[in-house]
Scaffold this active site. Structure first.
Site, PDB file in Angstrom:
ATOM      1  N   LYS A   1      52.671  47.620  52.289  1.00 32.50           N
ATOM      2  CA  LYS A   1      51.394  48.325  52.093  1.00 32.50           C
ATOM      3  C   LYS A   1      50.732  47.811  50.844  1.00 32.50           C
ATOM      4  CE  LYS A   1      48.354  51.535  52.908  1.00 32.50           C
ATOM      5  NZ  LYS A   1      47.346  50.456  52.967  1.00 32.50           N
TER       6      LYS A   1
ATOM      7  N   GLN B   1      52.520  46.304  43.203  1.00 34.52           N
ATOM      8  CA  GLN B   1      52.347  47.284  44.282  1.00 34.52           C
ATOM      9  C   GLN B   1      53.680  47.901  44.713  1.00 34.52           C
ATOM     10  OE1 GLN B   1      48.833  47.280  45.601  1.00 34.52           O
ATOM     11  NE2 GLN B   1      49.402  49.339  46.189  1.00 34.52           N
TER      12      GLN B   1
ATOM     13  N   LYS C   1      54.394  50.575  42.132  1.00 39.55           N
ATOM     14  CA  LYS C   1      53.349  51.606  42.229  1.00 39.55           C
ATOM     15  C   LYS C   1      53.599  52.495  43.447  1.00 39.55           C
ATOM     16  CE  LYS C   1      49.146  50.008  42.162  1.00 39.55           C
ATOM     17  NZ  LYS C   1      47.759  49.571  42.436  1.00 39.55           N
TER      18      LYS C   1
ATOM     19  N   LYS D   1      50.389  42.458  49.232  1.00 41.50           N
ATOM     20  CA  LYS D   1      48.991  42.210  48.829  1.00 41.50           C
ATOM     21  C   LYS D   1      48.515  40.989  49.598  1.00 41.50           C
ATOM     22  CE  LYS D   1      45.985  44.032  46.017  1.00 41.50           C
ATOM     23  NZ  LYS D   1      45.916  45.412  45.487  1.00 41.50           N
TER      24      LYS D   1
ATOM     25  N   GLY E   1      41.722  47.971  51.089  1.00 43.99           N
ATOM     26  CA  GLY E   1      40.733  47.267  50.257  1.00 43.99           C
ATOM     27  C   GLY E   1      41.254  46.954  48.867  1.00 43.99           C
ATOM     28  N   ASP E   2      40.505  46.123  48.176  1.00 41.83           N
ATOM     29  CA  ASP E   2      40.713  45.814  46.754  1.00 41.83           C
ATOM     30  C   ASP E   2      39.394  45.172  46.325  1.00 41.83           C
ATOM     31  OD1 ASP E   2      43.047  45.730  44.616  1.00 41.83           O
ATOM     32  OD2 ASP E   2      42.022  43.824  44.405  1.00 41.83           O
TER      33      ASP E   2
ATOM     34  N   THR F   1      41.091  56.350  44.058  1.00 44.86           N
ATOM     35  CA  THR F   1      41.674  55.637  42.907  1.00 44.86           C
ATOM     36  C   THR F   1      41.044  56.124  41.594  1.00 44.86           C
ATOM     37  OG1 THR F   1      41.864  53.738  44.380  1.00 44.86           O
ATOM     38  CG2 THR F   1      42.327  53.358  42.052  1.00 44.86           C
TER      39      THR F   1
ATOM     40  N   ASN G   1      34.286  50.186  43.222  1.00 41.18           N
ATOM     41  CA  ASN G   1      34.856  51.399  43.809  1.00 41.18           C
ATOM     42  C   ASN G   1      35.592  52.257  42.782  1.00 41.18           C
ATOM     43  OD1 ASN G   1      37.608  52.530  45.055  1.00 41.18           O
ATOM     44  ND2 ASN G   1      35.948  52.835  46.499  1.00 41.18           N
TER      45      ASN G   1
ATOM     46  N   SER H   1      45.730  56.321  50.890  1.00 43.01           N
ATOM     47  CA  SER H   1      45.923  55.424  52.038  1.00 43.01           C
ATOM     48  C   SER H   1      47.084  55.905  52.894  1.00 43.01           C
ATOM     49  CB  SER H   1      46.227  53.992  51.556  1.00 43.01           C
ATOM     50  OG  SER H   1      45.038  53.282  51.311  1.00 43.01           O
TER      51      SER H   1
HETATM   52  P1  NDP Z   1      35.209  46.265  43.508  1.00 38.95           P
HETATM   53  O1  NDP Z   1      35.076  44.978  44.191  1.00 38.95           O
HETATM   54  O2  NDP Z   1      34.657  47.489  44.139  1.00 38.95           O
HETATM   55  O3  NDP Z   1      34.627  46.187  42.036  1.00 38.95           O
HETATM   56  C1  NDP Z   1      35.136  45.270  41.115  1.00 38.95           C
HETATM   57  C2  NDP Z   1      34.364  45.410  39.823  1.00 38.95           C
HETATM   58  O4  NDP Z   1      35.010  44.635  38.823  1.00 38.95           O
HETATM   59  C3  NDP Z   1      32.955  44.884  39.919  1.00 38.95           C
HETATM   60  O5  NDP Z   1      32.151  45.609  39.028  1.00 38.95           O
HETATM   61  C4  NDP Z   1      33.094  43.431  39.480  1.00 38.95           C
HETATM   62  O6  NDP Z   1      31.897  42.864  38.956  1.00 38.95           O
HETATM   63  C5  NDP Z   1      34.140  43.568  38.405  1.00 38.95           C
HETATM   64  N1  NDP Z   1      34.917  42.310  38.339  1.00 38.95           N
HETATM   65  C6  NDP Z   1      35.667  41.763  39.316  1.00 38.95           C
HETATM   66  N2  NDP Z   1      36.207  40.611  38.909  1.00 38.95           N
HETATM   67  C7  NDP Z   1      35.778  40.434  37.666  1.00 38.95           C
HETATM   68  C8  NDP Z   1      36.009  39.429  36.699  1.00 38.95           C
HETATM   69  N3  NDP Z   1      36.786  38.366  36.955  1.00 38.95           N
HETATM   70  N4  NDP Z   1      35.405  39.586  35.483  1.00 38.95           N
HETATM   71  C9  NDP Z   1      34.628  40.670  35.216  1.00 38.95           C
HETATM   72  N5  NDP Z   1      34.394  41.652  36.099  1.00 38.95           N
HETATM   73  C10 NDP Z   1      34.959  41.528  37.285  1.00 38.95           C
HETATM   74  O7  NDP Z   1      36.794  46.448  43.259  1.00 38.95           O
HETATM   75  P2  NDP Z   1      37.610  47.772  42.963  1.00 38.95           P
HETATM   76  O8  NDP Z   1      36.818  48.717  42.156  1.00 38.95           O
HETATM   77  O9  NDP Z   1      38.216  48.221  44.225  1.00 38.95           O
HETATM   78  O10 NDP Z   1      38.809  47.181  42.084  1.00 38.95           O
HETATM   79  C11 NDP Z   1      38.764  47.146  40.661  1.00 38.95           C
HETATM   80  C12 NDP Z   1      40.183  47.063  40.120  1.00 38.95           C
HETATM   81  O11 NDP Z   1      40.939  48.195  40.561  1.00 38.95           O
HETATM   82  C13 NDP Z   1      40.988  45.837  40.568  1.00 38.95           C
HETATM   83  O12 NDP Z   1      41.869  45.487  39.539  1.00 38.95           O
HETATM   84  C14 NDP Z   1      41.788  46.377  41.742  1.00 38.95           C
HETATM   85  O13 NDP Z   1      42.939  45.605  41.972  1.00 38.95           O
HETATM   86  C15 NDP Z   1      42.129  47.766  41.227  1.00 38.95           C
HETATM   87  N6  NDP Z   1      42.500  48.766  42.208  1.00 38.95           N
HETATM   88  C16 NDP Z   1      41.697  49.056  43.277  1.00 38.95           C
HETATM   89  C17 NDP Z   1      42.062  50.048  44.155  1.00 38.95           C
HETATM   90  C18 NDP Z   1      41.185  50.467  45.268  1.00 38.95           C
HETATM   91  O14 NDP Z   1      41.541  51.449  45.936  1.00 38.95           O
HETATM   92  N7  NDP Z   1      40.048  49.830  45.525  1.00 38.95           N
HETATM   93  C19 NDP Z   1      43.346  50.761  44.021  1.00 38.95           C
HETATM   94  C20 NDP Z   1      44.070  50.434  42.817  1.00 38.95           C
HETATM   95  C21 NDP Z   1      43.657  49.450  41.972  1.00 38.95           C
HETATM   96  P3  NDP Z   1      31.044  41.839  39.861  1.00 38.95           P
HETATM   97  O15 NDP Z   1      30.501  42.684  40.989  1.00 38.95           O
HETATM   98  O16 NDP Z   1      30.011  41.282  38.976  1.00 38.95           O
HETATM   99  O17 NDP Z   1      32.032  40.829  40.344  1.00 38.95           O
HETATM  100  O1  2IT Z   2      45.925  48.058  44.171  1.00 33.63           O
HETATM  101  C1  2IT Z   2      45.940  48.981  45.017  1.00 33.63           C
HETATM  102  O2  2IT Z   2      46.730  49.918  44.925  1.00 33.63           O
HETATM  103  C2  2IT Z   2      45.000  48.903  46.123  1.00 33.63           C
HETATM  104  N1  2IT Z   2      44.176  48.008  46.164  1.00 33.63           N
HETATM  105  C3  2IT Z   2      45.051  49.927  47.218  1.00 33.63           C
HETATM  106  C4  2IT Z   2      46.125  49.599  48.211  1.00 33.63           C
HETATM  107  C5  2IT Z   2      46.148  50.450  49.454  1.00 33.63           C
HETATM  108  O3  2IT Z   2      46.937  50.106  50.330  1.00 33.63           O
HETATM  109  O4  2IT Z   2      45.415  51.440  49.556  1.00 33.63           O
END
Ligand code: NDP
Ligand code: 2IT
Length: 451
Positions: free
Chosen positions: A90, A111, A114, A126, A165-166, A209, A241, A384
Site C-alpha cells: 500500500k 511507507q 508509517k 510506492k 495519490g502523492d 493527510t 493536497n 485510504s
Molecule cells: P501535491 O502534488 O498536491 O502538492 C505538492 C506541493 O509541493 C505543490 O505545492 C508543489 O509545488 C510543491 N512541490 C513539489 N515538489 C517540489 C519541489 N521539488 N520543490 C518545491 N516545491 C515542490 O502533493 P501532496 O500535497 O499530495 O504531497 C506533498 C507531500 O506530502 C509529499 O512529500 C508527499 O509525499 C507527502 N504526502 C502526501 C500524502 C497524500 O495523501 N497526498 C500522504 C502523506 C504524505 P508546484 O505545484 O509548484 O510543483
Molecule cells: O505518502 C503517503 O502516505 C501517501 N502518499 C498516501 C498513501 C496511500 O496509500 O494513501
C-alpha cells in the site's frame, strides 16, 4: 564501532547518487533502532534489517502516449513493492519529473513503517513516473494514465497492492487510472484509493493527510505540556493536497496559518492565508502562487531565487508551529536555525522526509516538539485503508465517522510513539519512538512469517 555504524557500513556499498535519499531514510532508522537491536538479538539472528531494506520487487516499465500535438512521448513507470508482512502492499504514486528509483525506494521504505504505525493491516509500497502533469491537458493526463495502467494492472489488486495519490496524483489521475483498470480487468474493486466519492472514494480522503498532521500536533503538544494551536501563528509550506488541508484544519482550530509555497515561491500573508482564494488558484486554475497577490496586494510573494541558497523564506517567518508539507529535504539546517531563533515550539512533517538530518538534530537538541513524517502524515494512508474497508463491505461511511476515526488514529499514533520513546530512554524524541515502534511491529511479523 556500534551496531548502527556496523549496519550502515554494510549498506554503504549500494549508495549511489540516485540512492542518496533512500540511504538518508535508512540511516535515520538504523540509528534509532540500535537500542532495540542491542536489547534483543532475535532481530539480528533473523537478519530482519538486511531483509527489510531490500524491496520485495521493483517493477519498471515503459509508458508511451500521444500528446495533443500528435507527438509520441515516452516516460518511465515504476512500482516498488517493498514489504507485505502486515498486509497487502500500500502506498501512493508520484508523477513528477524528478521521480527515479532511488526516490521511490526512500518513499516505499518510509511507507512500511508509517503503515505499521497506523495499526492497520497494510504493507508498504510506492510508485510513479517521471511524467509531469503540469501544463498538460486533461486529455493528455488521461492518455498517460491509461498507458501507465496498461502495464501496472498486472501487478496490483485489491488484496495484492493498492496504489493511491502523492505529488502530482490527485482525484483526477486516480479516476483515469481506475477507469483503465476496470476496463482491462473487467472487475470493479477497490484497487486504488483516493477515488472520487461518486465511484467508491471515501469521504475525507482528500483532507486526511493535512487534517491528520494537525490532529497529531495537537496531541503531541498536549503530551509535551505545551499550549494548543488556537490563536497561534503557524507556517505551512506547499500548496497542494497536504498543505491546503493542513491550513484548513488549522483555521478550524482557530490557529493563524500565514504562509504557503510552491516550487517557484512563497506567500506570506500576515493576516492569515485566504484559503478560498488559494484553493481556487491551486485546485481549479492550477495557477502559480504569484497570482495570490493580485487578490491580496498586502501579502508578500517571495520568489525562490530571491532567497540565499540552502535557505527558504517560509522558514524565516516567526511562528509557534511549522508544517513542512511540500517535498523531501525542503527544510535545511539553516532553516531550522531560523525557526529556532524565532522561537518555534513545534515542527510537524506533513510531507515525506521534508527535514534534512541536520535540521532534525537541531530541533531535537533544542527540545522542539518534532513530529516525524512517518507518524505525523500517516492520516492519509489510514483513511485510504478506511476506503478499502468501505469498498470491501460495499458501504459508505459518513464524514463524521471517518473524521472521528482519523482523529482517534492520529492520537493513538502520537501516544504510542511517545511511550515507545520513553520505554527506550529517549523521552520526547518522536523520531526514535516512531522508528522503533514501526520497525518492531513489522520485524515481529516478519520473524513470525519465516523467511
Ligand atoms: P501535491 O502534488 O498536491 O502538492 C505538492 C506541493 O509541493 C505543490 O505545492 C508543489 O509545488 C510543491 N512541490 C513539489 N515538489 C517540489 C519541489 N521539488 N520543490 C518545491 N516545491 C515542490 O502533493 P501532496 O500535497 O499530495 O504531497 C506533498 C507531500 O506530502 C509529499 O512529500 C508527499 O509525499 C507527502 N504526502 C502526501 C500524502 C497524500 O495523501 N497526498 C500522504 C502523506 C504524505 P508546484 O505545484 O509548484 O510543483
Ligand atoms: O505518502 C503517503 O502516505 C501517501 N502518499 C498516501 C498513501 C496511500 O496509500 O494513501
Amino acid at each position: 564501532m556500534g551496531i548502527a555504524e556496523d549496519e550502515i557500513k554494510k549498506l554503504e556499498n549500494g549508495n549511489c547518487a540516485e540512492n542518496s535519499v533512500f540511504f538518508q531514510a535508512m540511516e535515520e532508522v538504523i540509528y534509532s533502532i540500535a537500542p532495540l537491536l542491542e536489547s534483543d538479538d532475535k532481530y539480528k539472528r533473523h537478519a530482519v534489517l538486511e531483509r527489510l531494506v531490500v524491496p520485495d520487487r521493483i517493477i519498471k516499465f515503459k509508458v508511451t502516449w500521444m500528446d495533443d500535438k500528435q507527438q509520441i512521448q515516452v516516460n518511465t513507470g515504476f512500482r516498488v513493492q517493498f514489504n507485505n508482512a502486515l498486509g497487502p502492499y500500500k502506498g501512493g504514486l508520484r508523477f513528477h519529473p524528478s521521480v527515479n528509483e532511488g526516490i521511490l525506494k526512500f518513499l516505499g521504505f518510509e511507507q512500511i513503517l508509517k503503515n505499521a504505525l497506523t495499526g492497520l493491516p497494510i504493507g508498504g509500497a510506492k510508485g510513479g513516473s517521471d511524467f509531469d502533469p503540469k501544463g498538460k491537458s486533461d486529455f493528455e493526463v488521461m492518455k498517460f494514465c491509461s498507458s501507465f495502467m496498461t502495464e501496472l494492472h498486472k501487478y496490483i489488486g485489491a488484496r495484492i497492492d493498492i496504489p493511491a495519490g502523492d505529488i502530482g496524483v490527485g482525484a483526477r489521475e486516480i479516476g483515469y487510472l481506475f477507469g483503465e483498470y476496470k476496463k482491462i480487468t473487467s472487475t470493479y474493486e477497490g484497487v486504488l484509493t483516493g477515488k472520487p466519492f461518486m465511484f467508491g472514494g471515501s469521504l475525507m480522503r482528500p483532507e486526511a493527510t493535512g487534517y491528520g498532521a494537525v490532529y497529531f500536533t495537537e496531541t503531541m503538544l498536549e503530551l509535551e505540556g505545551k499550549e494548543p494551536l488556537a490563536g497561534k501563528i503557524c507556517t505551512v509550506s506547499g500548496a497542494g493536497n497536504v498543505a491546503l488541508h493542513a491550513i484548513e484544519k488549522l483555521q478550524h482550530l482557530g490557529a493563524i496559518p500565514v504562509s504557503c509555497t510552491d516550487s517557484k515561491g512563497t506567500i506570506y500573508d500576515a493576516r492569515g492565508v485566504d484559503l478560498a482564494l488559494l484553493k481556487d488558484l491551486k485546485l481549479e486554475k492550477r495557477a502559480s502562487l504569484e497570482e495570490y497577490i493580485k487578490g491580496h496586494p498586502e501579502a508578500k510573494y517571495i520568489p525562490v531565487e530571491e532567497y540565499p541558497e540552502g535557505a527558504h523564506a517560509v522558514w524565516d517567518i516567526p511562528c509557534y508551529a511549522a508544517f513542512p508539507c511540500a517535498t523531501q529535504n525542503e527544510l535545511t539546517d539553516i532553516d531550522a536555525q531560523n525557526l529556532i531563533v524565532n522561537g518555534v515550539v513545534s515542527v510537524t512533517e506533513g510531507a515525506n522526509m521534508p527535514s534534512t538530518p541536520k535540521a532534525i538534530d537541531d530541533f531535537l537538541s533544542h527540545k522542539i516538539c518534532f513530529g516525524p513524517a512517518k507518524a505525523a502524515n500517516a492520516g492519509g494512508v489510514a483513511v485510504s485503508e478506511f476506503e478499502m474497508a468501505q469498498n470491501a463491505s460495499m458501504s459508505k461511511w459518513s464524514f463524521e465517522k471517518v473524521d472521528e476515526k482519523l482523529k482517534e488514529t492520529m492520537q493513538q499514533i502520537a501516544k504510542w510513539v511517545a511511550l515507545t520513546a520513553k520505554d527506550y530512554g529517549v523521552e520526547g524524541n518522536y523520531v526514535d519512538g516512531a522508528n522503533i515502534a514501526g520497525f518492531k511491529k513489522v520485524a515481529d511479523a516478519m520473524i513470525a512469517e519465516g523467511i
